[in-house]
Motif scaffolding. Structure first.
Motif, PDB file in Angstrom:
ATOM      1  N   ASN A  72      -6.958   4.297  -1.676  1.00  0.00           N
ATOM      2  CA  ASN A  72      -5.941   5.101  -1.479  1.00  0.00           C
ATOM      3  C   ASN A  72      -6.031   6.140  -0.168  1.00  0.00           C
ATOM      4  O   ASN A  72      -5.123   6.341   0.570  1.00  0.00           O
ATOM      5  N   VAL A 123       0.661  -1.346   0.121  1.00  0.00           N
ATOM      6  CA  VAL A 123       0.132  -0.022   0.074  1.00  0.00           C
ATOM      7  C   VAL A 123       0.791   1.340  -0.162  1.00  0.00           C
ATOM      8  O   VAL A 123       0.376   2.428  -0.402  1.00  0.00           O
ATOM      9  N   GLY A 150       0.530   3.438  -3.118  1.00  0.00           N
ATOM     10  CA  GLY A 150      -0.736   3.644  -3.723  1.00  0.00           C
ATOM     11  C   GLY A 150      -1.047   2.531  -4.365  1.00  0.00           C
ATOM     12  O   GLY A 150      -0.270   2.194  -5.230  1.00  0.00           O
ATOM     13  N   LYS A 170      -4.490   5.949   3.438  1.00  0.00           N
ATOM     14  CA  LYS A 170      -3.549   6.619   4.026  1.00  0.00           C
ATOM     15  C   LYS A 170      -3.991   7.235   5.348  1.00  0.00           C
ATOM     16  O   LYS A 170      -3.153   7.355   6.230  1.00  0.00           O
ATOM     17  N   GLU A 224     -10.613   2.831  -6.438  1.00  0.00           N
ATOM     18  CA  GLU A 224      -8.995   3.250  -6.218  1.00  0.00           C
ATOM     19  C   GLU A 224      -8.896   4.263  -5.451  1.00  0.00           C
ATOM     20  O   GLU A 224      -8.078   4.298  -4.606  1.00  0.00           O
ATOM     21  N   ASN A 232       1.237  -3.670  -6.557  1.00  0.00           N
ATOM     22  CA  ASN A 232       0.407  -2.622  -6.110  1.00  0.00           C
ATOM     23  C   ASN A 232      -0.632  -2.471  -7.125  1.00  0.00           C
ATOM     24  O   ASN A 232      -1.260  -1.688  -7.063  1.00  0.00           O
TER      25      ASN A 232
END
Lengths: 196, 208
Positions: free
Chosen positions: A182, A146, A149, A186, A178, A162
């Protein structure tokens, strides 16, 4: 005049009767719907942590295998740690194409690698975007890194660690997923690390 | 025939008309939108068929028992609120007791409100006939809608996903016809289905 009055009266009475019926149905189904929702979340967390469960022992598996860790961000966020593997699961949500997408994701103890992903709630087009709930699709995420990304590509293009194959006919949903994944990964990884 | 005895001459006629002679989807072309949207898998088609049939029957009972009380000028709005109420009941019921199906059929349950079959039957039949015969008509139309949906769904699921009711049935090297899962595939198949069924119907009526 009289006919107008009776017309209004008729609509009023019918409306009230039907509304009452709807309120009654809503009251009756409120509890099972809330319970279904809670069970669905538990199922999502268990399956993203790869803990096997049957239809009847969801509660038991959940309480015996999972330690809940709370973090105070803008709001209280719950993280779910599997006591055997140490994997950390949390809820993710965001916008899909037709409505909100809500899911759970499990990361390795060092928060670098995806251990499992499941979708709890979505309103994507049945048969197209709605196929993001299928395990063939979701299992691809296992083991993906991860830190740089994730990328959901067109079917058959995924190569790097990834990248994941998307679904035919569901490009927009895949793009939305997606972005969602992401940003949520995060956000929660930072939150989990910082408030340690 | 047993069915004829069971339903009486008038009832039999109504059922036959609903299921075949005046088929709501391929004779009257009603309910096309949901037939296109929901016929992608057989499970969805069954759930949708059952839901629509239930709303039809419930609407038939209410509208035909109130038929002498409904003021002419607000009759459409009356049908609307009756139909809408039952659709919400179906939606809540599915959410509470069949969460998987509710998820699969998603927004289309709410769209039963706009299904022209229900509105059409309410205006053309339920508002002019007694309760039992209206219920028969509702069941017949519901069945007609359901079997059309399932018929199309069998082909779409088989060709588009290679599965039937979620089971893989197509041979290993089978390449899914993605177009079948999407709207254009539905248009092709529904068009073909209407053509085939209508031809059979016409041939039948010529013979007698």
């Amino acid at each position: 005049m009289n006919s107008k009055l009776s017309m209004i009266l008729f609509v009023l009475i019918l409306g009230s009767v039907l509304t009452t019926a709807l309120v009654a149905v809503d009251q009756l189904t409120k509890e099972p719907i809330a319970r279904n929702k809670a069970v669905k979340l538990q199922k999502g967390i268990l399956s993203s942590l790869s803990i096997e469960f049957g239809q009847d022992d969801i509660d038991k598996k959940f309480s015996s295998n999972i330690e809940i860790i709370e973090r105070q961000g803008f709001e209280l966020v719950k993280f779910y740690r599997c006591q055997t593997s140490g994997d950390i699961a949390f809820e993710i949500s965001g916008t899909g194409v037709q409505g909100p997408i809500h899911g759970t994701i499990a990361l390795s103890p060092d928060l670098e690698e995806i251990r499992g992903l499941s979708i709890v709630e979505q309103k994507e087009t049945p048969g197209l975007g709605g196929r993001i709930v299928e395990s063939e699709f979701l299992n691809q995420f296992k083991g993906k890194k991860v830190s740089s990304g994730l990328a959901i590509l067109s079917p058959g293009k995924a190569a790097a660690d990834n990248e994941v194959d998307g679904l035919t006919g569901a490009t927009l949903t895949c793009n939305a997923l997606e972005i969602l994944l992401n940003s949520e990964i995060k956000k929660y990884v930072v939150m989990f690390r910082e408030s340690k | 025939m047993l069915l004829k005895k069971l339903l009486g001459a008038k009832g039999y006629k109504v059922v036959k008309k609903g299921i075949w002679g005046e088929h709501p989807v391929f004779s009257a072309c009603l309910g096309i939108c949901s037939a296109l949207a929901i016929s992608n898998t057989v499970a969805n088609a069954v759930a949708m068929g059952v839901s629509v049939t239930f709303v039809l029957v419930a609407t038939a009972i209410i509208v035909s028992s109130l038929r002498n009380m409904i003021p002419q000028r607000v009759r459409i709005i009356t049908y609307m609120i009756v139909i809408a109420s039952f659709v919400i009941i179906v939606d809540k019921f599915l959410q509470a007791y069949f969460p998987e199906i509710s998820e699969a059929v998603g927004p289309y349950v709410g769209l039963i409100i706009t299904n022209c079959i229900i509105m059409g039957r309410a205006e053309a039949f339920f508002s002019q006939n007694k309760v039992p015969i209206s219920v028969l008509d509702a069941v017949a139309n519901g069945l007609a809608y359901s079997y059309t949906l399932i018929f199309i769904a069998i082909f779409r699921e088989l060709l588009g996903f290679g599965t039937l009711l979620g089971w893989h049935v197509m041979p290993g090297g089978w390449e899914n016809w993605v177009v079948m899962t999407m709207a254009p595939g539905a248009f092709f198949l529904l068009g073909l289905a209407i053509w085939i069924l209508k031809s059979i119907q016409d041939a039948g009526s010529e013979e007698g």
